[in-house]
Design an enzyme around this catalytic site. Structure first.
Site, PDB file in Angstrom:
ATOM      1  N   GLY A   1       0.853  -1.189   0.000  1.00  0.00           N
ATOM      2  CA  GLY A   1       0.000   0.000   0.000  1.00  0.00           C
ATOM      3  C   GLY A   1       0.887   1.238   0.000  1.00  0.00           C
ATOM      4  O   GLY A   1       1.141   1.863  -1.032  1.00  0.00           O
TER       5      GLY A   1
ATOM      6  N   CYS B   1     -10.377  21.722  17.307  1.00  0.00           N
ATOM      7  CA  CYS B   1     -10.335  21.970  18.755  1.00  0.00           C
ATOM      8  C   CYS B   1      -9.792  20.768  19.519  1.00  0.00           C
ATOM      9  O   CYS B   1     -10.520  20.123  20.292  1.00  0.00           O
ATOM     10  CB  CYS B   1     -11.734  22.270  19.253  1.00  0.00           C
ATOM     11  SG  CYS B   1     -12.571  23.400  18.182  1.00  0.00           S
TER      12      CYS B   1
HETATM   13  N1  LLP Z   1      -2.282  -6.040   3.680  1.00  0.00           N
HETATM   14  C1  LLP Z   1      -2.964  -6.002   4.842  1.00  0.00           C
HETATM   15  C2  LLP Z   1      -3.723  -7.170   5.248  1.00  0.00           C
HETATM   16  C3  LLP Z   1      -2.953  -4.832   5.621  1.00  0.00           C
HETATM   17  O1  LLP Z   1      -3.631  -4.812   6.774  1.00  0.00           O
HETATM   18  C4  LLP Z   1      -2.222  -3.706   5.194  1.00  0.00           C
HETATM   19  C5  LLP Z   1      -2.182  -2.476   5.984  1.00  0.00           C
HETATM   20  C6  LLP Z   1      -1.535  -3.794   3.969  1.00  0.00           C
HETATM   21  C7  LLP Z   1      -1.580  -4.980   3.239  1.00  0.00           C
HETATM   22  C8  LLP Z   1      -0.735  -2.654   3.400  1.00  0.00           C
HETATM   23  O2  LLP Z   1       0.301  -2.264   4.222  1.00  0.00           O
HETATM   24  P1  LLP Z   1       1.327  -1.144   3.700  1.00  0.00           P
HETATM   25  O3  LLP Z   1       2.052  -1.716   2.495  1.00  0.00           O
HETATM   26  O4  LLP Z   1       0.539   0.048   3.354  1.00  0.00           O
HETATM   27  O5  LLP Z   1       2.211  -0.906   4.853  1.00  0.00           O
HETATM   28  N2  LLP Z   1      -2.762   3.931   8.855  1.00  0.00           N
HETATM   29  C9  LLP Z   1      -1.433   3.453   9.143  1.00  0.00           C
HETATM   30  C10 LLP Z   1      -1.092   2.186   8.390  1.00  0.00           C
HETATM   31  C11 LLP Z   1      -2.068   1.053   8.650  1.00  0.00           C
HETATM   32  C12 LLP Z   1      -1.780  -0.185   7.836  1.00  0.00           C
HETATM   33  C13 LLP Z   1      -2.873  -1.179   7.941  1.00  0.00           C
HETATM   34  N3  LLP Z   1      -2.739  -2.347   7.132  1.00  0.00           N
HETATM   35  C14 LLP Z   1      -0.437   4.581   8.860  1.00  0.00           C
HETATM   36  O6  LLP Z   1      -0.861   5.657   8.463  1.00  0.00           O
HETATM   37  O7  LLP Z   1       0.748   4.415   9.099  1.00  0.00           O
END
Ligand code: LLP
Length: 429
Positions: free
Chosen positions: A287, A358
């Site tokens: 992601g 706020c």
């Molecule tokens: N696959 C699964 C099952 C996941 O839960 C996630 C992310 C991904 C793939 C992708 O992960 P990435 O490649 O993006 O690291 N909101 C948080 C990140 C939460 C990630 C949740 N799961 C932030 O802003 O750091």
């Protein structure tokens, strides 16, 4: 004069004659044209990040499923669908978005620790490639729903490999204490159970150990644990076709040095080969590493509140973007770069860059050295991932507009929300 530094997002993001530009487009000009707060993305940066995975996987059976929770705007999904990506989804809403953007359900894996029956039916009817199942209860429910529709659900079991991804506790998901996945010790039994259910077809194994991972070792440890299981499960007579190593590859926000996608892919392929699993199809679910440094959030300085020096006060730079637009600093104390869109000559002061909401947690950056005046535009860097996707309407703040630059073209890909639409579905008594 500050030392010249490479901006996260380079080479797409660069300063030229004082102007901060994304793919050649001056961010200050885009802000004047479309207003602020404004997310701006580079299509080329997204496509190139995806192609790095693809090139490293050339010659292998593989599928790179963009974890769309990072940024689910339709034009972003369209960009990846056109580049040949699959998608990792976690809700029926995300499935609807993939289809609306022209994505192909047969390239979708459906993750998530709590899927509803309605979501299962929606995904079965659409014909998703695979359900990443996280519990025995989910296996039973999915079996019932598949039988009800007269089909078989393709399943992979998400195993919790119990490895430490070495990242923020809120985004670390592969340890025993997390809610995610099936415990390694129970996985063989869960596979036997799945294989015995007539509405299921076992196709794979997966894990996802966390996000913003900056080392290879946790991936390789997790993969070893996964392959141990593949061998045991196949010895028990249940064939496994694909191995999905999840997402999680980190990006540079400040001084992190995560491995490149190519290095990750090569290390995974080497491990698969070394252990005699090179024939298997391999899946990735990136992601952040596909979109994070392809986008920025542009905001305008509304008020400067210098602190009273005798009171030890801080200097506050109040901008028109807030925690509702970009939650990462408030939620994870995440450090994200902040750069003026047009560089000013003159002395810098130390500012806490905060939003108008706020809450004292409504800050975008603390203690930043900036030469800034009211009306200036600032860019929060590395905001392409988990920025707009986590935006809310707290304080009845309409969500930002989004622009995608694509070579010489500039596309408005999401209109700024209008406050009236925010309460359009509400009713007075
Ligand atoms: N696959 C699964 C099952 C996941 O839960 C996630 C992310 C991904 C793939 C992708 O992960 P990435 O490649 O993006 O690291 N909101 C948080 C990140 C939460 C990630 C949740 N799961 C932030 O802003 O750091």
């Amino acid at each position: 004069m500050k030392p010249a530094m490479t901006l996260p997002g380079a080479p797409y993001l660069a300063r030229q004659a004082g102007d901060l530009r994304l793919d050649g487009h001056a961010l200050a000009e885009l802000a004047s044209r479309f207003g602020t707060p404004l997310y701006v993305y580079s299509r080329a940066a997204m496509r190139d990040a995806f192609m790095a995975y693809e090139r490293a996987l050339a010659g292998r059976r593989h599928l790179v499923c963009y974890a769309m929770k990072a940024n689910s705007s339709l034009a972003v999904l369209q960009t990846f669908a056109q580049a040949g990506a699959g998608f990792d989804i976690v809700s029926g809403g995300e499935l609807a978005r993939v289809l609306a953007a022209g994505g192909d359900a047969s390239r979708v894996v459906f993750s998530g620790v709590g899927k509803t029956r309605a979501e299962m039916r929606q995904a079965l009817q659409a014909g998703v490639r695979c359900f990443n199942v996280e519990s025995e209860t989910e296996l039973d429910t999915l079996n019932e729903e598949a039988l009800g529709l007269g089909c078989r659900a393709p399943v992979s079991l998400r195993v919790n490999p119990d490895v430490d991804a070495g990242t923020h506790p809120y985004i670390s998901t592969g340890l025993k204490g997390n809610k995610f996945g099936i415990a390694h010790a129970h996985a063989v039994a869960a596979y036997r159970h799945a294989a015995a259910l007539p509405g299921l077809h076992v196709v794979g194994i997966d894990c996802h150990i966390g996000s913003q991972i900056t080392q290879l070792a946790p991936y390789l440890d997790a993969l070893d644990r996964l392959l141990d299981l593949v061998e045991q499960v196949e010895a028990a007579g249940v064939p496994i076709y694909h191995v999905d190593v999840g997402g999680g590859l980190g990006i540079t926000y400040t001084d992190e040095t995560p491995p490149a996608a190519t290095a990750l892919v090569q290390a995974v392929l080497r491990k698969l080969d070394a252990r005699g699993h090179g024939h298997r199809e391999v899946l990735f679910e990136p992601g952040r590493s596909l979109v994070g440094n392809a986008g920025v959030l542009v905001t305008e300085v509304l008020v400067l509140k210098p602190g009273a020096a005798d009171a030890g006060g801080k200097n506050f730079c109040v901008v028109d973007a807030a925690m509702n637009d970009l939650l990462r600093p408030a939620l994870y104390e995440a450090w994200m770069g902040i750069e003026p869109c047009v560089q000013r000559e003159g002395p810098c002061s130390t500012w806490d860059v905060v939003g108008p909401v706020c809450e004292s947690s409504d800050w975008l950056g603390r203690g930043r050295e900036l030469a800034v005046e009211r009306g200036d535009k600032l860019a929060v860097l590395s905001a392409g991932a988990y920025g707009m996707a986590m935006a809310s309407n707290y304080n009845t703040r309409p969500r930002a507009a989004e622009v995608m630059v694509d070579g010489p073209r500039v596309h408005l890909i999401r209109e700024r929300e209008d406050a009236r639409t925010l309460f359009a579905g509400e009713r007075l008594l």
